[in-house]
Design an enzyme around this catalytic site. Sequence first.
Site, PDB file in Angstrom:
ATOM      1  N   HIS A 127       0.844  -1.195   0.000  1.00 41.07           N
ATOM      2  CA  HIS A 127       0.000   0.000   0.000  1.00 41.07           C
ATOM      3  C   HIS A 127       0.879   1.244   0.000  1.00 41.07           C
ATOM      4  O   HIS A 127       2.088   1.176   0.226  1.00 41.07           O
ATOM      5  CB  HIS A 127      -0.920   0.032   1.229  1.00 41.07           C
ATOM      6  N   LYS A 131      -0.454   4.806   4.570  1.00 35.62           N
ATOM      7  CA  LYS A 131      -1.328   3.858   5.281  1.00 35.62           C
ATOM      8  C   LYS A 131      -0.709   3.499   6.624  1.00 35.62           C
ATOM      9  O   LYS A 131       0.456   3.108   6.703  1.00 35.62           O
ATOM     10  CB  LYS A 131      -1.553   2.598   4.440  1.00 35.62           C
TER      11      LYS A 131
END
EC number: 1.17.1.8
Length: 219
Positions: A127, A131
């Site tokens: 990600h 995040k």
Amino acid sequence: MKYGLVGAKGKMGKEIRELFSSHGDDLVLEVDVDHFVERGIPEVIVDFSSPNAVPTTVELCKRYSAHLVIGTTALTQEHFELLRELGQHVAVVQSFNFSEGIAIFQKLLRNFSRLFTDWDCWIVETHHNQKKDAPSGTALMLKREVGREVPISSLRIGGIFGEHVVYFANANEVFEIKHSALSRKVFASGARKAALFCLKAKKGFYNFLDVLEGGIEHG
């Protein structure tokens, strides 16, 4: 559809607002840190914000008798207890990922992981570097579908929206299943499908697979 949005100023909030607006939906409640705008009574509230917001979101749903679509990650058992209790009053759709592809991914693992019982398994998820939680909620969902203890590797690099790979391997073969999200729009689209589902569903606690399959109430 009249809807409320928790995390209205966030990146996902902006994606949800844009997509819902393109379908003519009416944003009547905006909630964020130090931000509360009420223009009407929402039929459903959408929350992709922070675990800290869950109690407030649940109280808002009760206040307006609004259904809930929640895609917040890093939820605890206490959060799930609040959401399941809310599901006794309205329809609640909870998922760590509102991508149709991930829902299909789950179903594939559920149906076929037993064929790889004697194979090694590893999950790798990647990600964007903003995040906060690791491993991702999606990786944990996929792990549950594999049905056994599986190591998870988490990468936080660049601006990747979400990539999940499940590897199965033995001494002679490697089998992998991979899903990549190309934009946040995929999650906003899934959230809207879930919101429309809520308007027709009986009260209860649902996941995104339930939405795609037509609704099977969970206890």
